[in-house]
Design a protein around this motif. Structure first.
Motif, PDB file in Angstrom:
ATOM      1  N   ASP A  40       0.503  -1.126  -0.166  1.00 33.10           N
ATOM      2  CA  ASP A  40       0.029  -0.119  -0.040  1.00 33.10           C
ATOM      3  C   ASP A  40       0.627   1.991  -0.136  1.00 33.10           C
ATOM      4  OD1 ASP A  40      -2.587  -1.361   0.276  1.00 33.10           O
ATOM      5  OD2 ASP A  40      -1.238  -1.028   2.098  1.00 33.10           O
ATOM      6  N   GLN A  41       2.097   1.158   0.548  1.00 32.33           N
ATOM      7  CA  GLN A  41       3.147   2.668   0.753  1.00 32.33           C
ATOM      8  C   GLN A  41       3.101   2.756  -0.141  1.00 32.33           C
ATOM      9  OE1 GLN A  41       5.756   1.945   3.689  1.00 32.33           O
ATOM     10  NE2 GLN A  41       4.236   0.692   5.262  1.00 32.33           N
ATOM     11  N   LEU A  42       4.011   2.158  -0.896  1.00 39.40           N
ATOM     12  CA  LEU A  42       4.254   1.582  -2.156  1.00 39.40           C
ATOM     13  C   LEU A  42       3.386   1.793  -3.655  1.00 39.40           C
ATOM     14  CD1 LEU A  42       7.074   1.247  -4.423  1.00 39.40           C
ATOM     15  CD2 LEU A  42       5.920  -1.300  -4.672  1.00 39.40           C
ATOM     16  N   GLU A  43       2.255   1.822  -3.399  1.00 38.55           N
ATOM     17  CA  GLU A  43       1.090   1.862  -4.685  1.00 38.55           C
ATOM     18  C   GLU A  43       0.901   3.592  -3.760  1.00 38.55           C
ATOM     19  OE1 GLU A  43      -3.047   1.424  -5.234  1.00 38.55           O
ATOM     20  OE2 GLU A  43      -3.076   0.760  -3.616  1.00 38.55           O
ATOM     21  N   ILE A  44       1.215   4.211  -2.475  1.00 40.51           N
ATOM     22  CA  ILE A  44       0.951   6.133  -3.228  1.00 40.51           C
ATOM     23  C   ILE A  44       2.082   5.954  -3.225  1.00 40.51           C
ATOM     24  CG2 ILE A  44       1.044   7.617  -0.964  1.00 40.51           C
ATOM     25  CD1 ILE A  44      -0.900   5.887   0.448  1.00 40.51           C
ATOM     26  N   LEU A  45       3.155   5.603  -3.343  1.00 40.80           N
ATOM     27  CA  LEU A  45       4.641   6.578  -3.569  1.00 40.80           C
ATOM     28  C   LEU A  45       4.587   6.623  -5.419  1.00 40.80           C
ATOM     29  CD1 LEU A  45       6.596   8.087  -2.685  1.00 40.80           C
ATOM     30  CD2 LEU A  45       7.673   5.463  -2.017  1.00 40.80           C
ATOM     31  N   MET A  46       4.005   5.321  -5.354  1.00 43.69           N
ATOM     32  CA  MET A  46       4.070   5.474  -7.286  1.00 43.69           C
ATOM     33  C   MET A  46       2.941   6.156  -7.828  1.00 43.69           C
ATOM     34  SD  MET A  46       6.712   3.692  -7.854  1.00 43.69           S
ATOM     35  CE  MET A  46       6.746   3.382  -9.625  1.00 43.69           C
ATOM     36  N   LEU A  47       1.309   6.692  -7.002  1.00 46.58           N
ATOM     37  CA  LEU A  47       0.802   7.088  -6.988  1.00 46.58           C
ATOM     38  C   LEU A  47       0.896   8.962  -7.633  1.00 46.58           C
ATOM     39  CD1 LEU A  47      -2.573   5.653  -5.866  1.00 46.58           C
ATOM     40  CD2 LEU A  47      -1.394   5.357  -8.588  1.00 46.58           C
ATOM     41  N   GLN A  48       1.473   9.257  -6.380  1.00 45.15           N
ATOM     42  CA  GLN A  48       2.102  10.335  -6.465  1.00 45.15           C
ATOM     43  C   GLN A  48       4.128  11.225  -6.859  1.00 45.15           C
ATOM     44  OE1 GLN A  48       0.267  12.194  -5.593  1.00 45.15           O
ATOM     45  NE2 GLN A  48      -1.245  11.175  -4.562  1.00 45.15           N
ATOM     46  N   SER A  49       4.053   9.786  -6.838  1.00 46.19           N
ATOM     47  CA  SER A  49       5.876  10.159  -8.339  1.00 46.19           C
ATOM     48  C   SER A  49       5.937  10.859  -8.200  1.00 46.19           C
ATOM     49  CB  SER A  49       6.346   8.798  -8.967  1.00 46.19           C
ATOM     50  OG  SER A  49       5.791   7.963  -9.636  1.00 46.19           O
ATOM     51  N   ARG A  50       5.210  11.369  -9.875  1.00 51.49           N
ATOM     52  CA  ARG A  50       5.352  12.531 -10.825  1.00 51.49           C
ATOM     53  C   ARG A  50       5.499  13.785 -10.148  1.00 51.49           C
ATOM     54  NH1 ARG A  50       2.552   9.650 -15.032  1.00 51.49           N
ATOM     55  NH2 ARG A  50       4.499   8.411 -16.449  1.00 51.49           N
ATOM     56  N   TRP A  62       8.594  22.348   4.109  1.00 50.87           N
ATOM     57  CA  TRP A  62       7.878  21.807   3.612  1.00 50.87           C
ATOM     58  C   TRP A  62       7.412  20.350   4.082  1.00 50.87           C
ATOM     59  CZ3 TRP A  62       7.331  18.133   0.309  1.00 50.87           C
ATOM     60  CH2 TRP A  62       9.082  18.384  -1.280  1.00 50.87           C
ATOM     61  N   VAL A  63       6.065  20.617   4.593  1.00 53.84           N
ATOM     62  CA  VAL A  63       5.555  18.508   4.509  1.00 53.84           C
ATOM     63  C   VAL A  63       3.869  18.669   3.567  1.00 53.84           C
ATOM     64  CG1 VAL A  63       4.637  16.938   6.393  1.00 53.84           C
ATOM     65  CG2 VAL A  63       7.105  19.302   7.080  1.00 53.84           C
ATOM     66  N   TYR A  64       4.352  17.863   2.800  1.00 49.69           N
ATOM     67  CA  TYR A  64       2.699  17.193   2.186  1.00 49.69           C
ATOM     68  C   TYR A  64       2.740  15.796   2.148  1.00 49.69           C
ATOM     69  CZ  TYR A  64       3.470  21.327  -1.526  1.00 49.69           C
ATOM     70  OH  TYR A  64       3.794  21.761  -1.640  1.00 49.69           O
ATOM     71  N   ALA A  65       1.122  15.703   3.011  1.00 48.56           N
ATOM     72  CA  ALA A  65       0.572  14.581   2.801  1.00 48.56           C
ATOM     73  C   ALA A  65       0.382  13.891   1.751  1.00 48.56           C
ATOM     74  CB  ALA A  65      -1.102  14.568   4.511  1.00 48.56           C
ATOM     75  N   ALA A  66       0.776  12.572   1.583  1.00 51.13           N
ATOM     76  CA  ALA A  66       0.066  11.917   0.149  1.00 51.13           C
ATOM     77  C   ALA A  66      -0.391  11.254   0.078  1.00 51.13           C
ATOM     78  CB  ALA A  66       1.954  11.672  -0.235  1.00 51.13           C
ATOM     79  N   PRO A  67      -2.117  11.087  -0.270  1.00 50.22           N
ATOM     80  CA  PRO A  67      -2.578  10.118   0.006  1.00 50.22           C
ATOM     81  C   PRO A  67      -2.822   9.579  -1.500  1.00 50.22           C
ATOM     82  CG  PRO A  67      -3.906  12.372  -0.010  1.00 50.22           C
ATOM     83  CD  PRO A  67      -2.621  12.668   0.377  1.00 50.22           C
ATOM     84  N   ARG A  68      -3.976   8.306  -1.591  1.00 44.52           N
ATOM     85  CA  ARG A  68      -3.602   7.979  -3.195  1.00 44.52           C
ATOM     86  C   ARG A  68      -4.577   9.106  -4.193  1.00 44.52           C
ATOM     87  NH1 ARG A  68      -5.040   3.883  -0.080  1.00 44.52           N
ATOM     88  NH2 ARG A  68      -3.656   1.785  -0.424  1.00 44.52           N
ATOM     89  N   THR A  69      -5.051  10.147  -3.825  1.00 40.79           N
ATOM     90  CA  THR A  69      -5.604  11.257  -4.726  1.00 40.79           C
ATOM     91  C   THR A  69      -5.102  12.301  -4.843  1.00 40.79           C
ATOM     92  OG1 THR A  69      -6.998  12.091  -3.016  1.00 40.79           O
ATOM     93  CG2 THR A  69      -7.564  10.400  -4.256  1.00 40.79           C
ATOM     94  N   ARG A  70      -3.906  12.962  -4.548  1.00 40.37           N
ATOM     95  CA  ARG A  70      -3.325  14.016  -4.107  1.00 40.37           C
ATOM     96  C   ARG A  70      -2.919  14.014  -2.861  1.00 40.37           C
ATOM     97  NH1 ARG A  70      -5.948  19.778  -4.141  1.00 40.37           N
ATOM     98  NH2 ARG A  70      -7.286  19.213  -2.786  1.00 40.37           N
ATOM     99  N   LEU A  71      -1.585  15.824  -3.875  1.00 45.47           N
ATOM    100  CA  LEU A  71      -0.751  16.001  -2.391  1.00 45.47           C
ATOM    101  C   LEU A  71      -1.745  17.180  -1.817  1.00 45.47           C
ATOM    102  CD1 LEU A  71       2.930  15.960  -3.882  1.00 45.47           C
ATOM    103  CD2 LEU A  71       2.309  14.285  -2.425  1.00 45.47           C
ATOM    104  N   ARG A  72      -1.778  17.219  -0.445  1.00 45.34           N
ATOM    105  CA  ARG A  72      -2.187  17.933   0.490  1.00 45.34           C
ATOM    106  C   ARG A  72      -0.716  18.917   1.316  1.00 45.34           C
ATOM    107  NH1 ARG A  72      -4.619  14.847   3.030  1.00 45.34           N
ATOM    108  NH2 ARG A  72      -4.141  14.473   4.729  1.00 45.34           N
ATOM    109  N   LYS A  73      -0.879  19.908   0.687  1.00 43.03           N
ATOM    110  CA  LYS A  73       0.635  20.772   1.665  1.00 43.03           C
ATOM    111  C   LYS A  73      -0.093  20.666   3.543  1.00 43.03           C
ATOM    112  CE  LYS A  73       3.336  24.264   1.468  1.00 43.03           C
ATOM    113  NZ  LYS A  73       3.981  25.226   0.926  1.00 43.03           N
ATOM    114  N   GLU A  74       0.742  20.890   4.338  1.00 45.55           N
ATOM    115  CA  GLU A  74       0.427  21.115   5.580  1.00 45.55           C
ATOM    116  C   GLU A  74       1.326  21.824   5.879  1.00 45.55           C
ATOM    117  OE1 GLU A  74       1.042  16.155   6.762  1.00 45.55           O
ATOM    118  OE2 GLU A  74      -1.327  16.224   6.861  1.00 45.55           O
ATOM    119  N   LEU A  75       2.687  22.162   5.691  1.00 44.17           N
ATOM    120  CA  LEU A  75       3.305  22.604   6.548  1.00 44.17           C
ATOM    121  C   LEU A  75       4.121  23.583   5.234  1.00 44.17           C
ATOM    122  CD1 LEU A  75       4.863  24.420   9.044  1.00 44.17           C
ATOM    123  CD2 LEU A  75       6.777  22.935   8.209  1.00 44.17           C
TER     124      LEU A  75
END
Length: 75
Positions: A40-50, A62-75
């Protein structure tokens, strides 16, 4: 760029200060309140790799949260 699963890193004052002072750049794998298996971790990383690759030259901190859909800025 640091990839982490630590969902509490920004709630700890000392860690938050270190991130800011060191101009660190973090991508936090966001499991949406569920446990992530290694695949699951690998899947998220590959989905967000670009999106992560596009941020390589962006200066920290900066800190971004990476769910499966899109990155979200947290800091």
């Amino acid at each position: 760029i640091v990839v982490t699963r630590d969902r509490h890193m920004l709630s700890r004052p000392a860690e938050r200060v270190e991130i800011v002072q060191s101009a660190a750049r973090h991508v936090r794998l966001d499991p949406a309140k569920q446990q992530l298996r290694k695949w699951d971790q690998l899947e998220i990383l590959m989905l967000q790799s670009r999106a992560v690759e596009a941020m390589i030259d962006q200066p920290g901190p900066w800190v971004y949260a990476a769910p499966r859909t899109r990155l979200r800025k947290e800091l």
